[in-house]
Structure formats: structure tokens, C-alpha cells
Design an enzyme around this catalytic site. Structure first.
Site, PDB file in Angstrom:
ATOM      1  N   CYS A 149       3.933 -15.482   0.371  1.00  0.00           N
ATOM      2  CA  CYS A 149       4.812 -14.958  -0.670  1.00  0.00           C
ATOM      3  C   CYS A 149       4.948 -13.443  -0.456  1.00  0.00           C
ATOM      4  O   CYS A 149       4.220 -12.853   0.325  1.00  0.00           O
ATOM      5  CB  CYS A 149       4.239 -15.238  -2.047  1.00  0.00           C
ATOM      6  SG  CYS A 149       5.385 -14.901  -3.391  1.00  0.00           S
ATOM      7  N   PHE A 150       5.910 -12.828  -1.098  1.00  0.00           N
ATOM      8  CA  PHE A 150       6.228 -11.407  -0.934  1.00  0.00           C
ATOM      9  C   PHE A 150       6.892 -11.133   0.416  1.00  0.00           C
ATOM     10  O   PHE A 150       7.198 -10.008   0.738  1.00  0.00           O
ATOM     11  CB  PHE A 150       4.988 -10.504  -1.078  1.00  0.00           C
ATOM     12  CG  PHE A 150       4.496 -10.379  -2.477  1.00  0.00           C
ATOM     13  CD1 PHE A 150       4.989  -9.411  -3.323  1.00  0.00           C
ATOM     14  CD2 PHE A 150       3.530 -11.243  -2.971  1.00  0.00           C
ATOM     15  CE1 PHE A 150       4.555  -9.300  -4.633  1.00  0.00           C
ATOM     16  CE2 PHE A 150       3.090 -11.145  -4.271  1.00  0.00           C
ATOM     17  CZ  PHE A 150       3.602 -10.173  -5.111  1.00  0.00           C
TER      18      PHE A 150
END
Length: 276
Positions: A149-150
Site C-alpha cells: 500500500c502507499f
């Protein structure tokens, strides 16, 4: 008259309690036992949470996770892997039928994430919403290359200086919206990328370099050290301002805590964690 929502701050808890409480809050709001609620929390131990649809054994280096004393839990929401360590995690639980909540997931993200936007601004950051504008950018959202994620901002997630500073996920169940996410205080990118499986070292290097260009923590942007307590105050005010609500602090009852502990058994089980 300003609408009152509940506010719960459980501070740092184990991963199973954290996910179980989010589920319990969704149930209580669905059953009409609780009004809309915003919750802040942290993690002890630091934990890798994976999305509901992620393939654990294919994407995660499970032995590395265990060797580093890192917790592991599967979320009810989609998205990719998040290492929860030095961050403020938030949950927003509100009925889908709430008059201020749009029917589409994307627009509900925009409304709820307004609290994050105002929180970052209260901390002095020039934050803005990420809005993929080209067909190519939209296509990348549907076909993510990374398990991390990110790696890239989605619709209406928050960016500062072009880099993602908060990652969120949303689910809708039992007539209720649950959105939760991470607001990074600090991040160790090397440690994060140690926890995933790659085709080869070159692929890891390429993905890690791209990640560092796209994601950032608050204290990488600030000229001073921002504490979790400062973040709590800023985002508390941010949600109140953006959603035009008054937050009322709430303590869980013993009966409610017992229900949370009962739900936590699911998140502790291999049947749940290794379901994919």
C-alpha cells in the site's frame, strides 16, 4: 444544530483487537445501537495488515514477518499490505443512509477524507486530494503492480508535494460504511520492503525506488518532529470541521469489550489469515 458523533481513542492495541473493534463498531452502527463513530488507534506490536483479497503466501515473506516480531492480520477491507508502526490509524463508521454520505464509494471517500485534508492543513501542510486525471492513471489504479500500500494514491487520497501521506480502504456491509486508514508519522522503507516477495532483487529495487518517489511520512516533510499527540489533536479537529460534526468522547462498556474479544478470535485464526 451540529450533529454529534462518538469518538473513541483506543491508543496502541494488538492487531486482532484493532480489527475486531472495527467490525464490532460496524455491527453496532448497523443495529442502531450506536451513532456514527470515529476512532483513532495504534498498534502493539507493529503489524503488517493485508487486504481481504491479497494472496498471503504468494505476496508476503511470512518467515521474515515472524523473525522480526511483526504482527500479521488480514483486514476486512481491500487494498494492499500496510506496515503499521509509527502512525495514527483512524476508522470512520457511518450508515450508508446518512444524508451527508454519497452513494458511490469514490464520492464517500471524498467526504470522509475531507477530515484528513483538514487535519494535514491544521499541521501546516499544503495537502490536496489525489485525482487521477488521465486514462493511463486510472488504468494503473485497476492494475496495481505492487503488493505494498502507499505505492500510488487512489481517488481522493491525500498527497503533499505530490506524494501520498495517507492510505485508506473502505468497505460497505450491513448498510454501513467503514473507512479506515493510516496516517504515517515515520516510515522505514527498507524494513517495509523486506516483508514482501519479489520475482528478483532488481524488481525489488525498482519498486522500492518508485515507492519512495510516491509515498512519504509526516516527519519526512516537516522541519520539526510531529508527535502522535499533535496528530491526534489535528485530525480530531479536522474531522469535526470537514464533516460539520461535534465529536463526543466515548468509553466502551465491559459488555462491549467482551463482544470485541469474542470477534478477535476470528482474526487470530489461521483460517481467516490464510484464507487466500
Amino acid at each position: 444544530m451540529t450533529e454529534k458523533w462518538l469518538f473513541i481513542n483506543t491508543k496502541r492495541q494488538n492487531p486482532y483487537f484493532n480489527m475486531a473493534l472495527d467490525e464490532a463498531l460496524l455491527n453496532w452502527v448497523s443495529e442502531g445501537k450506536m451513532q456514527p463513530v470515529i476512532r483513532f488507534y495504534g498498534w502493539n506490536p507493529r503489524t503488517l495488515s493485508i487486504g481481504y483479497f491479497q494472496k498471503l503466501k504468494k505476496e508476503i515473506d511470512i518467515e521474515k514477518v515472524k523473525a522480526n516480531g511483526i504482527g500479521l492480520v488480514r483486514r476486512t477491507t481491500g487494498g494492499r499490505g500496510v506496515l503499521h508502526d509509527k502512525e495514527l490509524t483512524y476508522s470512520v463508521v457511518v450508515p450508508e443512509s446518512h444524508p451527508d454520505m454519497p452513494q458511490t464509494v469514490t464520492e464517500a471517500y471524498r467526504v470522509i477524507s475531507g477530515g484528513l485534508l483538514e487535519g494535514f492543513r491544521a499541521l501546516g501542510f499544503d495537502a490536496e486530494f489525489a485525482i487521477p486525471r488521465t486514462e493511463e492513471q486510472r488504468a494503473k489504479l485497476k492494475d496495481p503492480r505492487s503488493s505494498v500500500c502507499f505505492d500510488a494514491p487512489s481517488w481522493y487520497e491525500l498527497v503533499v508535494e505530490g506524494r501520498k501521506v495517507a492510505g485508506s480502504a473502505q468497505t460497505r456491509q450491513k448498510g454501513v460504511i467503514l473507512q479506515h486508514g493510516s496516517i504515517l508519522q515515520d516510515i522505514d522503507v527498507d524494513e517495509l520492503f523486506d516483508l514482501f516477495i519479489y520475482q528478483n532483487p532488481r524488481m525489488r529495487e525498482k519498486m522500492q525506488h518508485a515507492f519512495s518517489d510516491k509515498a512519504v511520512a509526516i516527519n519526512d516533510l516537516s522541519d520539526r518532529h510531529v508527535t502522535i499527540e499533535e496528530m491526534e489533536k489535528a485530525f480530531y479537529k479536522g474531522f469535526e470541521k470537514a464533516l460539520n460534526i461535534e465529536l463526543v468522547p466515548y468509553d466502551l462498556t465491559n459488555e462491549q469489550l467482551e463482544e470485541v474479544y469474542s470477534i478477535a478470535d476470528k482474526y487470530m485464526s489461521d483460517e481467516w489469515t490464510y484464507r487466500r
